[in-house]
Design a protein around this motif. Structure first.
Motif, PDB file in Angstrom:
ATOM      1  N   PRO A  80     -13.961 -12.634  66.216  1.00 39.53           N
ATOM      2  CA  PRO A  80     -13.090 -12.461  65.390  1.00 39.53           C
ATOM      3  C   PRO A  80     -12.871 -10.832  65.117  1.00 39.53           C
ATOM      4  CG  PRO A  80     -14.750 -13.392  64.808  1.00 39.53           C
ATOM      5  CD  PRO A  80     -15.150 -13.217  66.543  1.00 39.53           C
ATOM      6  N   PRO A  81     -11.530  -9.954  64.780  1.00 35.36           N
ATOM      7  CA  PRO A  81     -10.962  -8.933  64.150  1.00 35.36           C
ATOM      8  C   PRO A  81     -10.873  -8.985  62.899  1.00 35.36           C
ATOM      9  CG  PRO A  81      -9.054 -10.059  64.654  1.00 35.36           C
ATOM     10  CD  PRO A  81     -10.502 -11.463  64.574  1.00 35.36           C
ATOM     11  N   TYR A  82     -12.216 -10.042  61.742  1.00 38.12           N
ATOM     12  CA  TYR A  82     -12.389  -9.975  60.555  1.00 38.12           C
ATOM     13  C   TYR A  82     -12.967 -10.454  59.798  1.00 38.12           C
ATOM     14  CZ  TYR A  82     -11.615 -14.813  61.768  1.00 38.12           C
ATOM     15  OH  TYR A  82     -12.562 -15.880  62.037  1.00 38.12           O
ATOM     16  N   SER A  83     -14.006  -9.487  58.519  1.00 35.18           N
ATOM     17  CA  SER A  83     -14.293 -10.623  57.934  1.00 35.18           C
ATOM     18  C   SER A  83     -15.114 -11.095  57.198  1.00 35.18           C
ATOM     19  CB  SER A  83     -14.722  -9.331  57.249  1.00 35.18           C
ATOM     20  OG  SER A  83     -14.561  -8.483  56.206  1.00 35.18           O
ATOM     21  N   ASP A  84     -15.726 -11.382  56.439  1.00 38.71           N
ATOM     22  CA  ASP A  84     -15.534 -12.375  55.090  1.00 38.71           C
ATOM     23  C   ASP A  84     -14.387 -11.939  54.297  1.00 38.71           C
ATOM     24  OD1 ASP A  84     -18.044 -10.598  54.462  1.00 38.71           O
ATOM     25  OD2 ASP A  84     -18.559 -12.187  53.735  1.00 38.71           O
ATOM     26  N   VAL A  85     -14.516 -11.048  53.883  1.00 33.18           N
ATOM     27  CA  VAL A  85     -13.386 -10.521  52.652  1.00 33.18           C
ATOM     28  C   VAL A  85     -12.465 -10.339  53.262  1.00 33.18           C
ATOM     29  CG1 VAL A  85     -13.033  -7.955  51.850  1.00 33.18           C
ATOM     30  CG2 VAL A  85     -15.556  -8.320  52.568  1.00 33.18           C
ATOM     31  N   ASP A  86     -12.205 -10.675  54.315  1.00 38.07           N
ATOM     32  CA  ASP A  86     -10.707 -10.983  54.701  1.00 38.07           C
ATOM     33  C   ASP A  86     -10.894 -12.553  54.400  1.00 38.07           C
ATOM     34  OD1 ASP A  86      -9.064  -9.010  56.357  1.00 38.07           O
ATOM     35  OD2 ASP A  86     -11.605  -8.554  57.685  1.00 38.07           O
ATOM     36  N   LEU A  87     -11.588 -13.485  54.601  1.00 36.42           N
ATOM     37  CA  LEU A  87     -11.578 -14.957  54.119  1.00 36.42           C
ATOM     38  C   LEU A  87     -11.222 -15.003  53.247  1.00 36.42           C
ATOM     39  CD1 LEU A  87     -13.947 -15.978  56.842  1.00 36.42           C
ATOM     40  CD2 LEU A  87     -11.480 -16.598  57.146  1.00 36.42           C
ATOM     41  N   ALA A  88     -12.241 -14.245  51.572  1.00 37.20           N
ATOM     42  CA  ALA A  88     -11.665 -14.724  50.363  1.00 37.20           C
ATOM     43  C   ALA A  88     -10.922 -13.806  50.156  1.00 37.20           C
ATOM     44  CB  ALA A  88     -12.836 -13.572  49.937  1.00 37.20           C
ATOM     45  N   HIS A  89      -9.528 -12.754  50.694  1.00 38.60           N
ATOM     46  CA  HIS A  89      -8.481 -12.177  50.734  1.00 38.60           C
ATOM     47  C   HIS A  89      -7.732 -13.960  50.948  1.00 38.60           C
ATOM     48  CE1 HIS A  89      -9.584  -7.450  50.327  1.00 38.60           C
ATOM     49  NE2 HIS A  89     -10.085  -8.203  49.111  1.00 38.60           N
ATOM     50  N   ASP A  90      -7.594 -14.131  51.725  1.00 37.76           N
ATOM     51  CA  ASP A  90      -6.950 -15.467  52.443  1.00 37.76           C
ATOM     52  C   ASP A  90      -6.455 -16.088  50.866  1.00 37.76           C
ATOM     53  OD1 ASP A  90      -6.389 -14.115  55.114  1.00 37.76           O
ATOM     54  OD2 ASP A  90      -7.643 -15.752  55.887  1.00 37.76           O
ATOM     55  N   ALA A  91      -7.610 -17.047  50.589  1.00 39.50           N
ATOM     56  CA  ALA A  91      -7.563 -17.829  49.822  1.00 39.50           C
ATOM     57  C   ALA A  91      -7.166 -17.134  48.831  1.00 39.50           C
ATOM     58  CB  ALA A  91      -9.664 -17.810  48.922  1.00 39.50           C
ATOM     59  N   LEU A  92      -7.113 -15.935  48.280  1.00 39.75           N
ATOM     60  CA  LEU A  92      -6.676 -14.965  47.300  1.00 39.75           C
ATOM     61  C   LEU A  92      -4.708 -15.403  47.295  1.00 39.75           C
ATOM     62  CD1 LEU A  92      -8.494 -12.368  45.873  1.00 39.75           C
ATOM     63  CD2 LEU A  92      -7.938 -14.050  44.309  1.00 39.75           C
TER      64      LEU A  92
END
Length: 286
Positions: A80-92
């Motif tokens: 996956p080309p993303y991090s948990d920071v990206d997942l948190a930003h997805d929620a926002l």
């Protein structure tokens, strides 16, 4: 047990250069409550009737498919080309797409870790925080990914995939976990809605971690509720007790007989009442 086969209206929204699938319950004018699922968890795991009951408590309830789950954008399995920071930003980003500036966050397992990150890094977006079946450690990285390689055919075969999902839920559950026929129907719905089951079941466990948060939990100002199963085999009770100790003013409520799972119907009344009550609390002036 309420049947979960009725699907709420789903909408695809652009978020952070990808598309996420979102469903809502209740009135948009009510205070928003965002449900954030755990690793590999699509919105399907937030039962429709559970969401309706939360909405009946005067909340605009939002659930969504994480990237790599459900109908949302998928990436190749295993890298996956993303991090948990990206997942948190997805929620926002989901909140932004719906025109919601602030919300009550309810996060389960990995979703609880993402909710902690948002509460630390974007406190102005958080009205209250409910952490379920989670920990101070990054939940997605504290467990091993499924042993079967993503390239093997089990995830692409509907029956094999459903069998594995049901076995996984029951293995982490407790005496109140849904019966096998119900879980099979739910797992079939998950399979039928998911673009790539191999990506869904592996990528969140392999994505990169963002900056560590534990030393910053004391900065959380949102009223915080911790709901934790007494039989959680993945995060035993000391994990919840540590969360309570490290987040200022956090309340810990035990869910007797519950494992590491989305709330089973036996505790819906308790869980919904606690979430609604938590969403009515406000940070006290210093």
């Amino acid at each position: 047990m309420p049947d979960n086969d009725r699907v709420a209206t789903e909408t695809m929204v652009p978020v952070n250069g990808i598309e996420l699938c979102v469903a809502t319950f209740g009135e948009p004018g009510d205070p928003a409550l965002l449900l954030i699922a755990g690793a590999s968890g699509s919105m399907d795991w937030w039962d429709d009737e559970f969401c309706r009951r939360l909405a009946a408590g005067g909340r605009f309830v939002i659930r969504y498919d994480h990237r790599d789950t459900g109908r949302s954008t998928c990436f190749p399995a295993g890298d996956p080309p993303y991090s948990d920071v990206d997942l948190a930003h997805d929620a926002l980003g989901v909140l932004d797409a719906l025109g919601v500036h602030q919300a009550h966050l309810v996060g389960l397992s990995m979703g609880g870790g993402l909710a902690q990150r948002i509460a630390v890094e974007r406190p102005h977006r958080v009205l209250s925080l409910t952490l379920m079946a989670t920990s101070t450690v990054p939940p997605a990285y504290s467990v091993s990914p499924p042993a079967t390689p993503a390239s093997e055919p089990q995830w692409s075969d509907r029956r094999s995939a459903v069998d594995r999902i049901v076995a996984g839920v029951r293995g982490l559950g407790g005496p109140f976990t849904a019966d096998e026929p119900h879980l099979r129907r739910l797992a079939e719905r998950v399979f039928d809605r998911t673009h790539d089951m191999a990506a869904s079941q592996t990528n969140h466990f392999r994505c990169a971690g963002g900056p560590p948060l534990r030393e910053r939990l004391g900065e959380i100002t949102a009223p915080t509720l911790i709901l934790h199963g007494t039989l959680d085999p993945l995060f035993p009770p000391p994990h919840a007790e540590t969360l309570r100790a490290e987040i200022p003013g956090a309340r810990l409520v035990w869910l007797d007989g519950v494992g590491h799972e989305f709330p089973p119907t036996a505790v819906w009344t308790q869980v919904i009442d606690e979430i609604i009550d938590q969403a009515g609390r406000r940070t006290q002036p210093a």
